[in-house]
Scaffold this motif. Structure first.
Motif, short mmCIF file in Angstrom:
data_model
loop_
_atom_site.label_atom_id
_atom_site.label_comp_id
_atom_site.label_asym_id
_atom_site.label_seq_id
_atom_site.Cartn_x
_atom_site.Cartn_y
_atom_site.Cartn_z
N VAL A 295 0.83 -1.22 0.00
CA VAL A 295 0.00 0.00 0.00
C VAL A 295 0.85 1.26 0.00
O VAL A 295 0.37 2.35 -0.36
N ALA A 296 2.13 1.13 0.36
CA ALA A 296 3.01 2.30 0.41
C ALA A 296 3.72 2.55 -0.92
O ALA A 296 4.43 3.56 -1.05
N VAL A 297 3.56 1.67 -1.91
CA VAL A 297 4.24 1.86 -3.19
C VAL A 297 3.94 3.24 -3.79
O VAL A 297 4.87 3.97 -4.18
N LEU A 399 -3.65 7.81 -2.62
CA LEU A 399 -4.52 6.98 -1.79
C LEU A 399 -5.40 6.08 -2.67
O LEU A 399 -5.63 4.91 -2.36
N VAL A 400 -5.89 6.63 -3.78
CA VAL A 400 -6.69 5.84 -4.72
C VAL A 400 -5.83 4.72 -5.32
O VAL A 400 -6.28 3.58 -5.46
N ILE A 405 -4.30 -1.10 -5.54
CA ILE A 405 -3.35 -2.20 -5.37
C ILE A 405 -3.95 -3.29 -4.50
O ILE A 405 -3.88 -4.48 -4.82
N SER A 406 -4.55 -2.91 -3.37
CA SER A 406 -5.15 -3.90 -2.48
C SER A 406 -6.29 -4.64 -3.17
O SER A 406 -6.40 -5.87 -3.08
N VAL A 407 -7.14 -3.89 -3.86
CA VAL A 407 -8.25 -4.51 -4.59
C VAL A 407 -7.72 -5.45 -5.66
O VAL A 407 -8.20 -6.59 -5.83
N GLY A 408 -6.70 -5.01 -6.40
CA GLY A 408 -6.13 -5.83 -7.47
C GLY A 408 -5.52 -7.12 -6.96
O GLY A 408 -5.67 -8.18 -7.59
#
Length: 643
Positions: A295-297, A399-400, A405-408
């Motif tokens: 999430v930090a990428v 943030l989006v 990324i998490s959803v993917g």
């Protein structure tokens, strides 16, 4: 619960205060300090031969506080000024939101868990219970020793022990049972550490906004995938602890990357906290570190890009190129380290097959219905509105991207076939439950931003509504009431922020019908501590609920968990032949060496690995107790001869 929550926060407060953090920020970051100090103390105590107890932990906290004070106080005029604490109205709004989350969360827990000592009934629960019991029995809480579970001859290695260390301390301090400590600690993590981290992350995103911080506290428990799924599936208590620290860690990274709004931490302090976060999150669970990295990428990308652009415009082209290098080299470096090196082959080779189409998985991720659970449509709409709002504000687009990324990753695990997906999902064993738990990290702030956008739209409409045109006082009052009205409507429309869905997620680990062990069997397991001598080992079969004997009685069992992939040769021989103790000399030789003196069984089908652990039919065994279908035997054939 109150004591546990206090122990997770208060010991770290003097350290965060001395580091220059104040009020909400100091409190939200205190659990990170607590976890880091506890796990490092456990490892150091093990190496030094110091028995694990609250005393060495207290000594380290006190010593660390004194050392930091001796450094900071004399240099306070030359060090950066302490962070400006948010005003009491902001703190009050945060507390109000956190209190609302605690109230709804407590109601969810009350509807799903009968009592603090109710047993979890999942495959991994025996390991976690007995890891705590092993710490209590051996006085060794090191993350390098915990997975031996007290079995003689079993090889040891790294296993994330932060959760077990905290639970063992809680048992020592309160004198309570292992199951009670496990339940209370896990609930406290879900309702204290995670909401505090969400509020701190929102503080870094929105500045000292009372509305944003109050909503962040309330909505922290609105998503079923986390923390509720982690309380009912697996059971993944170490993952629960690790992921609960990620929002606070992400908040600190925003300070490092200069992306925070009216930064409440400070860049210098954030750099000081990075090693502490690394220790705390890694030893809580390595998956959590990878989740944080994922999430930090976008944060790292934007931080390096901005730093490179600033230096290029200042004419420092060499430094600009150096700052841009991580962006350019990230993809090939990832391929070399993750794929070519084979460093992560163990987790990458784990396979959890997809169970739905990619479009279905995407729909689940967007609506919160991950892994076939109920959809939260109101929350989903708020998240989408928040994403649109952030995308229109350029400084929040990262943030989006983080949410995408998490959803993917969830879609890859749940809906995309083929081994290629494991290049990205293998860190989490391609487990859709672990990946779904990442979505609320960014989902909570997006839902808050979406709610604020809805409130702003309602206020705008009320202020300009024709029927209020000549009633300015009424219009002002209606506008002021927009926020509580929207919040109340959201609570009603979602059934108390999806309370029933959350209850059902937790209930999956606490079934009320067909429990793992009956009341009579539970009572027998507790009595085993009185019926057997300290230091002796009880032989049993791991698949009938008996591993929990170790947690309930404190007596070591021969098979303390369901994973039999690392059985020793001695364990295997006794599993097959213990019932032949009167006629097989090797049985008593092994039993004597391991100090196996008792057999607990409720009989099992013949013709498998556990043939030696059935009801004994020959000589050499004496029944000494019974509860339900279980019988406890003394192995008299292996007793030393008198005289």
């Amino acid at each position: 619960m109150l004591l546990c929550a206090s122990l997770l926060v208060l010991p770290g407060l003097p350290i965060t205060y001395l580091l220059g953090l104040r009020r909400l920020t100091a409190v939200a970051l205190a659990p990170v300090v607590v976890v880091a100090v506890v796990v490092l103390t456990a490892m150091a105590a093990s190496k030094l031969g110091i028995a694990w107890s609250p005393l060495p932990v207290l000594g380290v906290f006190a010593g660390l506080t004194v050392v930091i004070a001796c450094v900071v106080i004399p240099l306070r005029k030359r060090l950066p000024r302490p962070a400006a604490g948010d005003g009491w109205p902001v703190v009050g709004a945060s507390v109000l939101g956190l209190a609302g989350a605690a109230l709804l969360g407590a109601l969810t827990v009350r509807l799903s868990i009968r009592g603090p000592e109710e047993l979890i009934q999942t495959e991994d629960s025996a390991f976690h219970y007995n890891a705590i019991a092993n710490i209590l029995n051996t006085g060794d809480a090191s993350t390098l020793m915990i997975d031996t579970l007290g079995v003689p001859g079993r090889a040891h290695g790294f296993y994330p022990a932060a959760w077990h260390d905290l639970a063992s301390l809680f048992v020592m301090i309160t004198g309570g049972s292992v199951p009670a400590a496990a339940n209370i600690l896990s609930i406290s993590i879900a309702l204290v550490i995670w909401p505090l981290g969400c509020v701190l992350l929102m503080r870094q995103l929105a500045g000292p906004s009372r509305t944003a911080l109050g909503l962040a506290g309330l909505m922290s428990i609105a998503f079923g995938a986390f923390p509720w799924e982690m309380l009912g599936w697996g059971i993944l208590w170490p993952n629960l602890l690790g992921l609960s620290l990620v929002p606070a860690a992400l908040a600190a990274l925003l300070s490092v990357a200069k992306l925070a709004t009216e930064d409440a931490i400070g860049r210098g302090r954030a750099w000081l906290l990075v090693p502490m976060f690394g220790v705390a999150v890694t030893i809580a669970h390595p998956n959590a570190v990878i989740s944080l990295a994922a999430v930090a990428v976008p944060v790292v990308f934007v931080g390096f890009a901005r730093a490179s652009i600033r230096r290029y415009r200042a004419g420092r082209r060499g430094t600009a190129a150096l700052m841009a290098a991580p962006i350019v080299l990230a993809a090939p470096a990832y391929w070399l380290v993750v794929v070519e090196s084979g460093l992560f082959a163990g987790t990458m080779n784990a396979e959890s097959p997809p169970f739905e189409s990619p479009s279905h998985a995407l729909g689940e991720a967007l609506t919160g219905a991950t892994n076939g659970r109920g959809a939260g449509w109101v929350l989903a709409v708020l998240v989408i509105i928040g994403a649109v709002s952030c995308f229109r504000q350029r400084f929040r687009r990262w943030l989006v991207a983080s949410h995408a990324i998490s959803v993917g990753l969830y879609v890859l695990a749940a809906g995309v076939p083929g081994a290629g997906r494991r290049v990205f999902t293998g860190f989490w064993y391609t487990d859709s439950h672990r990946l779904a738990a990442m979505i609320p990290i960014t989902g909570v702030p997006l839902a808050v931003i979406g709610t604020i956008a809805v409130v702003a739209a309602v206020r705008s409409w009320l202020s300009s509504a024709s029927f209020l045109e000549h009633r300015r006082v009424m219009a002002a009052r209606a506008s002021a009431a927009a926020l509580p009205v929207v919040v109340v409507l959201a609570l009603v429309a979602t059934g108390g922020l999806n309370l029933l869905d959350h209850r059902n997620r937790v209930l999956s680990a606490y079934p009320k019908v067909d429990p793992l062990v009956s009341q009579e069997e539970h009572a027998l397991f507790e009595r085993i501590g009185e019926r057997t001598e300290p230091g002796t080992i009880v032989a049993q079969m791991p698949y009938n609920g008996s591993p929990v004997v170790m947690a309930l009685s404190g007596r070591q069992v021969l098979f303390p968990q369901l994973n039999i992939g690392r059985l020793t040769a001695d364990q295997i021989y006794l599993a097959r032949n213990l019932s032949k103790a009167a006629t097989d000399p090797r049985v008593c030789e092994i039993a004597g060496r391991l100090n196996v003196r008792y057999l607990l069984t409720n009989d099992i089908p013949r013709g498998n690995l556990w043939d030696g652990l059935t009801y004994p039919t020959g000589e050499g065994f004496r029944q000494i107790d019974q509860g339900g279908t279980f019988k406890l035997y003394r192995i008299t054939a292996c007793d030393a001869p008198a005289g």
